[in-house]
Design an enzyme around this catalytic site. Structure first.
Site, PDB file in Angstrom:
ATOM      1  N   ASN A 173       0.798  -1.209   0.102  1.00  0.00           N
ATOM      2  CA  ASN A 173      -0.051  -0.141   0.069  1.00  0.00           C
ATOM      3  C   ASN A 173       0.843   1.178  -0.052  1.00  0.00           C
ATOM      4  O   ASN A 173       1.760   1.405   0.731  1.00  0.00           O
ATOM      5  CB  ASN A 173      -0.997  -0.013   1.207  1.00  0.00           C
ATOM      6  CG  ASN A 173      -1.722   1.328   1.476  1.00  0.00           C
ATOM      7  OD1 ASN A 173      -2.582   1.401   0.701  1.00  0.00           O
ATOM      8  ND2 ASN A 173      -1.484   2.199   2.257  1.00  0.00           N
ATOM      9  N   GLU A 174       0.476   2.361  -0.738  1.00  0.00           N
ATOM     10  CA  GLU A 174       1.145   3.521  -1.147  1.00  0.00           C
ATOM     11  C   GLU A 174       2.891   3.352  -0.534  1.00  0.00           C
ATOM     12  O   GLU A 174       2.996   4.171   0.464  1.00  0.00           O
ATOM     13  CB  GLU A 174       0.438   4.463   0.087  1.00  0.00           C
ATOM     14  CG  GLU A 174      -0.920   4.676  -0.532  1.00  0.00           C
ATOM     15  CD  GLU A 174      -1.674   5.926   0.398  1.00  0.00           C
ATOM     16  OE1 GLU A 174      -1.019   6.362   1.408  1.00  0.00           O
ATOM     17  OE2 GLU A 174      -2.865   6.330  -0.258  1.00  0.00           O
ATOM     18  N   GLU A 293      -8.353   3.973  -3.772  1.00  0.00           N
ATOM     19  CA  GLU A 293      -8.480   4.804  -2.685  1.00  0.00           C
ATOM     20  C   GLU A 293      -9.002   6.153  -3.038  1.00  0.00           C
ATOM     21  O   GLU A 293      -8.094   6.894  -3.748  1.00  0.00           O
ATOM     22  CB  GLU A 293      -7.366   4.888  -1.505  1.00  0.00           C
ATOM     23  CG  GLU A 293      -7.262   3.710  -0.899  1.00  0.00           C
ATOM     24  CD  GLU A 293      -5.968   4.335   0.399  1.00  0.00           C
ATOM     25  OE1 GLU A 293      -6.025   5.354   0.910  1.00  0.00           O
ATOM     26  OE2 GLU A 293      -5.250   3.198   0.572  1.00  0.00           O
TER      27      GLU A 293
HETATM   28  O1  AHR Z   1      -7.748   5.519   3.936  1.00  0.00           O
HETATM   29  C1  AHR Z   1      -6.851   6.089   4.751  1.00  0.00           C
HETATM   30  C2  AHR Z   1      -5.531   6.155   4.538  1.00  0.00           C
HETATM   31  O2  AHR Z   1      -5.458   6.860   3.381  1.00  0.00           O
HETATM   32  C3  AHR Z   1      -4.949   4.705   4.176  1.00  0.00           C
HETATM   33  O3  AHR Z   1      -4.567   3.905   5.301  1.00  0.00           O
HETATM   34  C4  AHR Z   1      -3.884   5.126   3.512  1.00  0.00           C
HETATM   35  O4  AHR Z   1      -3.477   4.206   2.240  1.00  0.00           O
HETATM   36  C5  AHR Z   1      -4.009   6.558   2.922  1.00  0.00           C
HETATM   37  O5  AHR Z   1      -3.039   7.269   2.968  1.00  0.00           O
END
Ligand code: AHR
Length: 501
Positions: A173-174, A293
């Site tokens: 993730n990210e 997201e």
């Molecule tokens: O959705 C909240 C956060 O936003 C998530 O954990 C992250 O992936 C993003 O920065």
């Protein structure tokens, strides 16, 4: 005051089929999303699994085909093994992404049971922060292998004789974000993601993989990150992710409603990078986009700083959404539909309590936030084939995005239902739009209904005491004669015009 706008549609001018996974959601072990959100065994509405039935009912209506889990930033420090097996043996852990305590009473198997209750499918993320290839392939073996091996037999011992058959997986993730546990450079991540992808596809070749793109279009490494990561992973992955959150911190409505215009550029740039790497590699394969997201996120940022660390399920990221936020969510849904040719997955972040369409009170009620409504309409009426939607509209000038059209709209032919749906937002606070829509190729049309979400207070909210303050009505002003649809699109409104073809 009214201004004129037009839309031209033609049955023969189609853009792409909608992949229903663009109406996906996201659930992270964060704040009260899981604990006291979807899972609260002490709640009077809890079923035998401890799942809140009132929440299941609200989420089920949203018609969400895919849910990303278990994070988010959380996944980059998560040991998946902590969340399986007898609950009494599961450890409490320091959860470092959100400075909370994770009890692990809810884990992968509980998530699978919950997704079944709402007829959804999982999109599982693996930890490429503190862990790596080894934990990823073990998790996949646990979830998808039928039996006769250490991890698949462990799942069977845990009460799940059948494999979960999880098709869609995120490679971390990210990983471009300095806040991420185990943050990496594009080179480091690209190599790790590629090796992990190879190993995971060796365990189960039927899976699809999403590699991390940038965590926002404003990231300093965008779009070089995408270029490098794709150069490493191109042949072994299927999608690249995009993330974006919107905010009205400046309290400037016109600029706020224009923010979705930047998404067109964001998507088009990522598509260009994907296609240039394709060419560079001489590949036949096309990489699609997973906008996994997106949402509005800012209302809770200040109050979150005051929350004491190391609590179980602290009330983090509990944005209470306004009517103007619902317009932005509507605009983003239209934008995603307009890119249905390349965006195949998108996840509203998140689902319950944490920047979410559904809010709950611990041991109390559950209700729909303002943003619930456009999402509900889009996932219910937005499946089918997107038509090329040629719009002519008055514009207004913005500092960040130049001239922006007041009317944003898209049309979807819902073939199997014999319907055509037009989604439209009027961004103007000054005037309504007299919309003249000419639709060729379908013969005569009839109006089914014109749904509208509007409110005289742009800051209006839904709360436990007043849950229907912002909710749609079906008294929109539309007349249909032959193939012409004449509608009044009131100032600052979300509209769903449903036509019988
Ligand atoms: O959705 C909240 C956060 O936003 C998530 O954990 C992250 O992936 C993003 O920065």
């Amino acid at each position: 005051m009214a201004e004129k706008a037009t839309i031209k549609l033609d049955k023969d001018l189609k853009l792409a089929e909608v992949d229903d996974r663009i109406f996906g959601g996201f659930l992270e072990h964060l704040g009260r999303a899981i604990y006291t959100g979807i899972y609260e065994p002490e709640h009077p509405e809890a079923d035998g699994n401890g799942f809140r039935r009132d929440v299941i009912e609200l989420v089920d209506q949203l018609n969400i085909p895919v849910i990303r889990y278990p994070g988010g930033n959380f996944v980059s420090g998560y040991n998946w093994e902590d969340g399986v097996g007898p609950t009494e043996d599961r450890p409490n852990r320091l959860e470092l992404a959100w400075k909370s305590v994770e009890t692990n009473k809810f884990g992968i198997n509980e998530f699978m049971e919950w997704t079944e209750k709402i007829n959804s499918k999982p999109m599982m993320a693996v930890n490429l922060g503190t862990r790596g290839m080894d934990a990823a392939r073990n998790l996949l073996e646990y979830c998808n292998h039928p039996g006769g091996t250490y991890y698949s037999d462990l799942r069977r011992e845990h009460g799940y004789p059948e494999p979960h058959k999880i098709k869609l997986w995120c490679l971390g993730n990210e990983m471009d974000g300095p806040w991420q546990i185990g943050h990496k450079t594009a080179e480091e991540y690209g190599k790790l993601a590629n090796e992990t992808a190879k190993l995971m596809k060796a365990v189960d070749p039927s899976i699809e993989l999403v590699v991390c793109g940038s965590s926002g279009r404003g990231m300093p490494t965008f779009p070089e990150w995408e270029q490098t990561v794709l150069e490493h992973t191109y042949e072994n992955i299927d999608y690249i992710s995009l993330h974006q959150y919107f905010d009205n911190e400046a309290d400037n409505l016109e600029e706020y409603l224009a923010q979705t215009e930047g998404i067109n550029d964001f998507i088009e740039t990522v598509v260009t990078v994907c296609d240039s790497v394709k060419e560079e590699k001489g590949s036949n394969k096309e990489i699609h986009l997973s906008f996994d997201e997106w949402n509005v996120w800012y209302h809770s940022k200040e109050s979150d700083e005051e929350i004491e660390p190391w609590q179980v399920a602290p009330p983090l990221l509990e944005d209470v959404y306004t009517f103007e936020d619902a317009l932005v969510v509507g605009l983003m849904l239209i934008t995603l539909l307009k890119h249905a040719d390349r965006v195949k997955i998108a996840c509203l972040a998140q689902l319950v309590n944490v920047i979410a369409p559904v809010m709950t009170e611990t041991l109390g009620g559950a209700w729909k936030q303002t943003i619930y409504h456009p999402f509900f309409h889009a996932s219910k009426f937005g499946n089918g084939v997107v038509l090329q939607t040629r719009i002519s509209s008055p514009e207004y000038n913005t500092e960040s995005f130049g001239d922006v059209p007041c009317l944003e709209a898209v049309a979807v032919e819902n073939g199997s239902d014999g319907e055509l749906t037009i989604f439209a937002v009027n961004r103007s606070r000054d005037y309504s739009l007299e919309l003249d829509c000419k639709i060729d190729g379908y013969g005569d049309l009839d109006l089914i209904e014109h749904l509208v979400l509007e409110h005289d207070n742009i800051k209006a909210k839904n709360t436990a005491e007043n849950p229907d303050n912002v909710s749609p009505h079906s008294a929109g002003d539309t007349k249909v004669s032959d193939n012409r649809v004449i509608s009044s699109i009131s100032s600052l409104s979300w509209n769903v015009i449903r036509l019988k073809i």
